[in-house]
Scaffold this motif. Structure first.
Motif, mmCIF file in Angstrom:
data_model
loop_
_atom_site.group_PDB
_atom_site.id
_atom_site.type_symbol
_atom_site.label_atom_id
_atom_site.label_comp_id
_atom_site.label_asym_id
_atom_site.label_seq_id
_atom_site.Cartn_x
_atom_site.Cartn_y
_atom_site.Cartn_z
ATOM 1 N N TRP A 197 0.829 -1.208 0.000
ATOM 2 C CA TRP A 197 0.000 0.000 0.000
ATOM 3 C C TRP A 197 0.862 1.256 0.000
ATOM 4 C CZ3 TRP A 197 -5.076 0.763 -0.790
ATOM 5 C CH2 TRP A 197 -5.903 -0.363 -0.789
ATOM 6 N N LEU A 198 1.953 1.270 0.753
ATOM 7 C CA LEU A 198 2.856 2.423 0.739
ATOM 8 C C LEU A 198 3.484 2.595 -0.636
ATOM 9 C CD1 LEU A 198 4.664 2.014 4.195
ATOM 10 C CD2 LEU A 198 3.004 3.783 3.544
ATOM 11 N N GLY A 199 3.770 1.467 -1.300
ATOM 12 C CA GLY A 199 4.361 1.532 -2.632
ATOM 13 C C GLY A 199 3.463 2.191 -3.657
ATOM 14 N N LEU A 200 2.155 2.110 -3.459
ATOM 15 C CA LEU A 200 1.225 2.746 -4.398
ATOM 16 C C LEU A 200 1.449 4.252 -4.491
ATOM 17 C CD1 LEU A 200 -2.134 0.901 -3.548
ATOM 18 C CD2 LEU A 200 -0.519 0.385 -5.382
ATOM 19 N N ASP A 201 1.969 4.845 -3.418
ATOM 20 C CA ASP A 201 2.217 6.292 -3.418
ATOM 21 C C ASP A 201 3.328 6.678 -4.385
ATOM 22 O OD1 ASP A 201 0.279 6.508 -1.454
ATOM 23 O OD2 ASP A 201 1.730 6.480 0.195
ATOM 24 N N LYS A 202 4.157 5.704 -4.793
ATOM 25 C CA LYS A 202 5.253 5.991 -5.721
ATOM 26 C C LYS A 202 4.810 5.982 -7.173
ATOM 27 C CE LYS A 202 8.532 3.682 -2.612
ATOM 28 N NZ LYS A 202 9.507 2.578 -2.486
ATOM 29 N N ILE A 203 3.614 5.485 -7.449
ATOM 30 C CA ILE A 203 3.148 5.360 -8.826
ATOM 31 C C ILE A 203 2.768 6.730 -9.375
ATOM 32 C CG2 ILE A 203 1.382 4.374 -10.343
ATOM 33 C CD1 ILE A 203 1.284 1.967 -8.480
ATOM 34 N N LEU A 225 -8.594 1.012 -4.012
ATOM 35 C CA LEU A 225 -7.375 1.130 -4.812
ATOM 36 C C LEU A 225 -7.369 2.441 -5.578
ATOM 37 C CD1 LEU A 225 -4.809 0.007 -6.166
ATOM 38 C CD2 LEU A 225 -6.304 -1.151 -7.813
ATOM 39 N N THR A 226 -8.484 2.762 -6.231
ATOM 40 C CA THR A 226 -8.571 3.986 -7.023
ATOM 41 C C THR A 226 -8.359 5.222 -6.171
ATOM 42 O OG1 THR A 226 -10.163 2.864 -8.466
ATOM 43 C CG2 THR A 226 -10.002 5.247 -8.675
ATOM 44 N N ALA A 227 -8.923 5.215 -4.963
ATOM 45 C CA ALA A 227 -8.795 6.362 -4.070
ATOM 46 C C ALA A 227 -7.351 6.562 -3.611
ATOM 47 C CB ALA A 227 -9.709 6.180 -2.865
ATOM 48 N N ARG A 228 -6.600 5.472 -3.497
ATOM 49 C CA ARG A 228 -5.226 5.582 -3.014
ATOM 50 C C ARG A 228 -4.271 6.084 -4.090
ATOM 51 N NH1 ARG A 228 -2.499 4.054 1.718
ATOM 52 N NH2 ARG A 228 -0.333 4.723 1.433
ATOM 53 N N LEU A 229 -4.504 5.710 -5.343
ATOM 54 C CA LEU A 229 -3.624 6.119 -6.434
ATOM 55 C C LEU A 229 -3.794 7.601 -6.733
ATOM 56 C CD1 LEU A 229 -4.222 3.032 -8.735
ATOM 57 C CD2 LEU A 229 -2.097 3.567 -7.513
ATOM 58 N N ARG A 230 -2.691 8.259 -7.086
ATOM 59 C CA ARG A 230 -2.716 9.711 -7.290
ATOM 60 C C ARG A 230 -3.480 10.123 -8.542
ATOM 61 N NH1 ARG A 230 3.278 11.820 -7.189
ATOM 62 N NH2 ARG A 230 3.786 9.645 -7.614
ATOM 63 N N ASN A 231 -3.316 9.356 -9.617
ATOM 64 C CA ASN A 231 -3.889 9.739 -10.914
ATOM 65 C C ASN A 231 -4.704 8.584 -11.478
ATOM 66 O OD1 ASN A 231 -2.353 12.306 -11.069
ATOM 67 N ND2 ASN A 231 -0.588 10.942 -11.248
ATOM 68 N N ALA A 232 -5.800 8.271 -10.824
ATOM 69 C CA ALA A 232 -6.559 7.085 -11.220
ATOM 70 C C ALA A 232 -8.036 7.394 -11.402
ATOM 71 C CB ALA A 232 -6.398 5.977 -10.177
ATOM 72 N N GLN A 233 -8.650 6.635 -12.290
ATOM 73 C CA GLN A 233 -10.093 6.675 -12.483
ATOM 74 C C GLN A 233 -10.622 5.254 -12.517
ATOM 75 O OE1 GLN A 233 -11.409 7.685 -16.598
ATOM 76 N NE2 GLN A 233 -9.245 8.114 -16.998
#
Length: 305
Positions: free
Chosen positions: A226-232, A254-262
């Motif tokens: 989950w912390l690794g998702l912040d690097k995407i 998952l979508t809420a955690r990613l910076r640029n996701a839909q």
């Protein structure tokens, strides 16, 4: 609840307040192309890395933008056969890889999500894929997220189809247990189909030893993942159906955690790119369009009026 249906495939739905159609005449011709065209070039190739073979298939021109496809658990690169030419005609050079212990790739001595990720990384390096877009289905989607987190400068656009999303902590383990069945070997066999499982095991196209360690990891807390998702940093499209059990309910987290996701919800079930191919392409190609080098089969957006 249908639970973890991630050994099967998905569907696709609409995202946002409006539903825009991308059906152009040329796009429909592309989507209806016969599989014979694919088979002409869609043959198995392989690279040998540290004494172990990784199998893959390629279709599309050498000048096409690289697009890597990762299949689901218990599947192989052939799952992308029908969609591969559609993407090649849209300007991509499509590379579909057999995961370790799947298809024609060699088996590993020991399986873990980290060992599968490492094997994929070595294959990508060997194939000279330094900048590429990435699509992963189910387990392939989970691995795609790992690769995008590990190499954020290499992955352009990222598409995650029906991927299992592990719990962050013990509290989420309990919540997920209440929401639906957890990953298990028996459930995986039932979803994959016993006859199909026997066939691929006898043909040595699936190493059954991978089941227990991979399934166990996916149902246990993964705070580091989950912390690794912040690097995407990639633009990310998360695709799921509304009735795929925990896959569906976890997709929004998952979508809420990613910076640029839909998030796009479409179809039903777990195999969206095969069972809802045209709808999947309607969502996929416009999302990938900024990376696309060819325009011959790109759908045209319809305008009002």
């Amino acid at each position: 609840m249908a639970g973890w249906g991630w050994l099967h495939e998905y569907e696709v739905s609409a995202f946002g307040p409006t539903q825009t159609s991308y059906h152009s005449e040329s796009f429909l011709r592309c989507a209806q192309r016969s599989d014979a065209t694919v088979s002409e070039n869609w043959r198995i190739r392989s690279v040998e890395i540290q004494g172990r073979k990784t199998a893959y298939r390629v279709v599309g021109g050498e000048s096409g933008h690289p697009l890597v496809l990762l299949h689901a658990f218990g599947s192989n690169s052939g799952t992308w056969t029908r969609i591969a030419t559609d993407l090649a005609d849209a300007g991509f050079r499509v590379i579909a890889i057999d995961l370790p212990g799947h298809g024609r790739s060699d088996w590993l001595e020991r399986y873990s999500l980290a060992s599968m990720e490492d094997a994929l990384r070595l294959a990508l390096d060997q194939l000279g894929l330094h900048q590429f877009d990435l699509i992963g289905h189910s387990l392939g989607g989970h691995l795609a997220l790992r690769i995008a987190a590990r190499f954020p400068n290499r992955v352009g656009r990222l598409v995650v189809e029906a991927a299992p999303v592990p719990p962050r902590n013990e509290a989420e383990v309990e919540t997920m247990a209440r929401e639906g069945p957890q990953p298990s070997l028996w459930r995986s066999i039932r979803l994959l189909g016993f006859k199909r499982l026997i066939r691929i095991v006898l043909l040595r196209q699936f190493d059954l030893r991978a089941s227990s360690p991979i399934l166990s990891e996916l149902k246990n807390p993964m705070p580091d993942w989950w912390l690794g998702l912040d690097k995407i940093s990639s633009q990310c499209l998360v695709v799921a159906s509304p009735n795929d059990g925990l896959i569906s309910s976890r997709a929004k987290h998952l979508t809420a955690r990613l910076r640029n996701a839909q998030l796009k919800l479409l179809g039903t079930g777990h195999h969206l790119h095969t069972n809802y191919r045209e709808a999947f392409l309607e969502v996929l190609i416009p999302f990938l369009r900024p990376s696309c080098r060819g325009e011959a089969y790109l759908p045209e957006r319809k305008t009002d009026g």
